[in-house]
Design a protein around this motif. Structure first.
Motif, PDB file in Angstrom:
ATOM      1  N   ALA A  27       0.600  -0.916   0.052  1.00  0.00           N
ATOM      2  CA  ALA A  27      -0.344  -0.371   0.158  1.00  0.00           C
ATOM      3  C   ALA A  27       0.721   1.079   0.114  1.00  0.00           C
ATOM      4  O   ALA A  27       0.901   2.064  -1.007  1.00  0.00           O
ATOM      5  CB  ALA A  27      -0.876   0.179   1.224  1.00  0.00           C
ATOM      6  N   ARG A  28       1.844   1.220   0.357  1.00  0.00           N
ATOM      7  CA  ARG A  28       2.868   2.542   0.653  1.00  0.00           C
ATOM      8  C   ARG A  28       4.446   2.393  -0.340  1.00  0.00           C
ATOM      9  O   ARG A  28       4.877   2.964  -0.040  1.00  0.00           O
ATOM     10  CB  ARG A  28       3.188   2.544   1.499  1.00  0.00           C
ATOM     11  N   ASN A  29       4.241   1.222  -1.209  1.00  0.00           N
ATOM     12  CA  ASN A  29       5.461   0.822  -2.039  1.00  0.00           C
ATOM     13  C   ASN A  29       4.790   0.766  -3.644  1.00  0.00           C
ATOM     14  O   ASN A  29       4.618  -0.378  -3.971  1.00  0.00           O
ATOM     15  CB  ASN A  29       5.941  -0.009  -1.386  1.00  0.00           C
ATOM     16  N   PRO A  30       4.731   2.432  -4.220  1.00  0.00           N
ATOM     17  CA  PRO A  30       4.196   1.656  -5.629  1.00  0.00           C
ATOM     18  C   PRO A  30       5.033   1.084  -6.847  1.00  0.00           C
ATOM     19  O   PRO A  30       4.473  -0.238  -7.672  1.00  0.00           O
ATOM     20  CB  PRO A  30       4.362   2.909  -5.792  1.00  0.00           C
ATOM     21  N   GLU A  31       5.986   0.543  -6.260  1.00  0.00           N
ATOM     22  CA  GLU A  31       7.400  -0.248  -6.925  1.00  0.00           C
ATOM     23  C   GLU A  31       7.258  -1.703  -6.862  1.00  0.00           C
ATOM     24  O   GLU A  31       6.790  -2.701  -7.182  1.00  0.00           O
ATOM     25  CB  GLU A  31       8.535  -0.162  -7.315  1.00  0.00           C
ATOM     26  N   LEU A  32       6.884  -1.843  -5.193  1.00  0.00           N
ATOM     27  CA  LEU A  32       6.296  -3.520  -4.848  1.00  0.00           C
ATOM     28  C   LEU A  32       5.791  -3.858  -5.709  1.00  0.00           C
ATOM     29  O   LEU A  32       4.355  -4.731  -6.102  1.00  0.00           O
ATOM     30  CB  LEU A  32       6.592  -3.408  -3.714  1.00  0.00           C
TER      31      LEU A  32
END
Length: 521
Positions: free
Chosen positions: A285-290
């Motif tokens: 939710a807080r890591n767009p790349e992941l």
């Protein structure tokens, strides 16, 4: 080849049958390090169940014949590829076309030991499901194993408050019968008054495990008649997903908040959230790349729920439309389901594929939370409960995430609904209806409209493009309605919330929709 495989499956079936009636021995199947064996045995069991069903289930024989598909798979080549050629089934193509008896093994219902429950009918009329004694034993043990993993870590004696809807519906009755032997349980149903009265009566010496649907749990903890801080609470939800903001909201009152995934069509609980999957979802939710590496969040516009499941019991695939196909691998089921399409979107990732990505991303702390070496199920909600708008697909789960992602809206909005209808000019319109809480602060509808539409456009690039290219008369509208008024006037009369309405021409006037509140580019 198949003869040897089926002999192995029969041998391990016999061993499991001798062990699985006790939770302590059933845990042997959960031992770490045997994930490849579970995966392979699950496929073999699914193959065995397919061929047994093709021989012994009249409806399934006719179903395969109508599709021009053989009743046996080839005895050479890739078994995984061969299984993937079996026609998928769903409620329309299979369940509704043949009677319950025809869908039973040997075309008959046992005289004893059969329990009948029904689905909620959220996508149509309620459907009855029959569950035989062997199937119910298997389901009960699986629920008890999952419960034991939670209850063994609790600081106080567990007391389960079953707040799922009771009666003939699948979840409520199966939870009660499954857990009654292993814990203290009171089956209350979704009744806030009775839950509060029970907790007052029994006091603070228990860990209360409250089971229900997410909207009810939130509504319960928003009730100020009880000082929730004096009680030790675990919240367990099912029936629909939640946003991480909603989990945080419920976590103010419960020290653990976990969900399960199931369906009346299949089983009420075949995948669970764990510490590992919750931590992973929060990182996504807080890591767009992941999120880009692991999910289809950009495509579907919604953060997926993430569960773990046992591939020994369930074979889960994804078809070309992105929908989940579930096969219950056990042969005990009275009504077998082979590659059953429940019309949910999702995909499966095995840990051997996931863990290297997490380690390369510097997320070893999440890896340390791994408790079960089970595959992960990424679930994006119902595929057939989305609304088309000018070429974009809008999902009610996305609106949910917007609401619970805003501290202002989470305190004021009770429910939401996507309403698709045809206006007098014959144009298809989208209306987003928000139901206000019965008591709550005043709101500025213009600010709400701006917030919701801006977030929807940020989360869903197709929706953003659709708004830019739509004429003013076809822009989506949004309005807030007082509690139990307008399109929400009949809320509370059905088992589950309805999040989507597809209305015929002329039906929009029935609820006097406030369509003047339209989005602007």
């Amino acid at each position: 080849m198949k003869k040897l495989i089926f002999a192995i499956v029969r041998a391990q079936d016999l061993a499991v049958r001798l062990l699985a009636r006790r939770v302590s021995t059933h845990k042997l199947l959960l031992l770490p390090g045997i994930e490849p064996l579970r995966w392979r045995l699950g496929l073999w069991r699914a193959l065995r169940t397919f061929e047994a069903s093709a021989r012994r289930v009249p409806a399934y024989r006719e179903f395969l014949t109508s599709k021009g598909f053989p009743h046996e798979l080839p005895d050479s080549g890739s078994l995984t590829k061969a299984f993937a050629t079996i026609p998928e089934m769903d409620k329309d193509s299979y369940i509704r076309k043949w009677s319950i008896t025809q869908r039973c093994v040997d075309g008959e219902l046992p005289r004893r030991g059969v329990v009948v429950d029904e689905s909620s009918g959220s996508s149509g009329n309620p459907t009855s499901w029959v569950r035989g004694p062997d199937e119910r034993v298997a389901t009960r043990v699986l629920l008890q194993v999952g419960f034991a993993q939670t209850s063994n870590r609790l600081p106080k004696q567990p007391f389960v408050l079953n707040a799922f809807s009771l009666g003939a519906w699948a979840t409520g009755m199966n939870v009660t019968t499954s857990l009654a032997d292993v814990t203290m349980i009171k089956s209350i149903g979704p009744d806030k008054d009775k839950i509060i009265a029970t907790m007052r009566e029994f006091g603070t010496d228990f860990t209360y495990i409250i089971l229900s649907y997410p909207p009810f749990l939130k509504s319960l903890f928003d009730d100020e008649r009880l000082d929730w801080s004096t009680y030790d609470i675990v919240a367990a939800f099912g029936g629909e997903g939640i946003s991480e903001n909603m989990r945080a909201h419920i976590s103010r009152y419960a020290h653990s908040v976990f969900g399960s995934y199931g369906a009346s069509d299949l089983e009420i609980n075949f995948a669970l959230e764990t510490d590992f999957t919750v931590a992973l979802r929060q990182e996504i939710a807080r890591n767009p790349e992941l999120a880009r590496l692991l999910t289809r969040q950009h495509e579907y516009g919604v953060l997926p729920m993430i569960f773990q499941f046992n591939p020994y019991n369930y074979l889960i695939e994804t078809n070309q439309a992105g929908e989940l196909l579930v096969t219950i691998t056990r042969k005990e089921n009275l009504n077998p389901r082979i590659r059953y399409n429940i019309h949910d979107r999702g995909h499966v990732t095995r840990l051997r594929e996931l863990l290297p990505i997490l380690r390369r991303s510097g997320l070893g702390g999440i890896v340390d939370k791994k408790l079960l070496d089970f595959p992960l199920l990424f679930h994006y909600g119902r595929s057939d409960l989305s609304v088309d708008f000018n070429g974009a697909v809008v999902a009610p789960d996305t609106v949910r995430d917007v609401i619970f992602g805003s501290p202002e809206l989470i305190e004021t909005i009770e429910n939401h609904r996507l309403i698709s209808y045809e206006d007098d000019a014959g144009d298809r319109q989208l209306h987003i209806a928000l139901q206000l809480k019965e008591t709550g602060p005043e709101i500025d509808q213009d600010q709400v409209r701006e917030l919701v539409f801006s977030e929807l456009r940020r989360l869903n690039s197709d929706f953003d493009h659709a708004i830019v290219t739509s004429p003013t008369s076809a822009l989506p509208s949004l309005a807030c309605y007082s509690f139990r008024s307008g399109p929400f006037a009949e809320d509370g009369s059905k088992l589950k919330n309805e999040y989507v309405w597809q209305l015929a021409a002329g039906d929009d006037g029935r609820w006097a929709l406030k369509t003047e509140h339209r989005a602007r580019p």
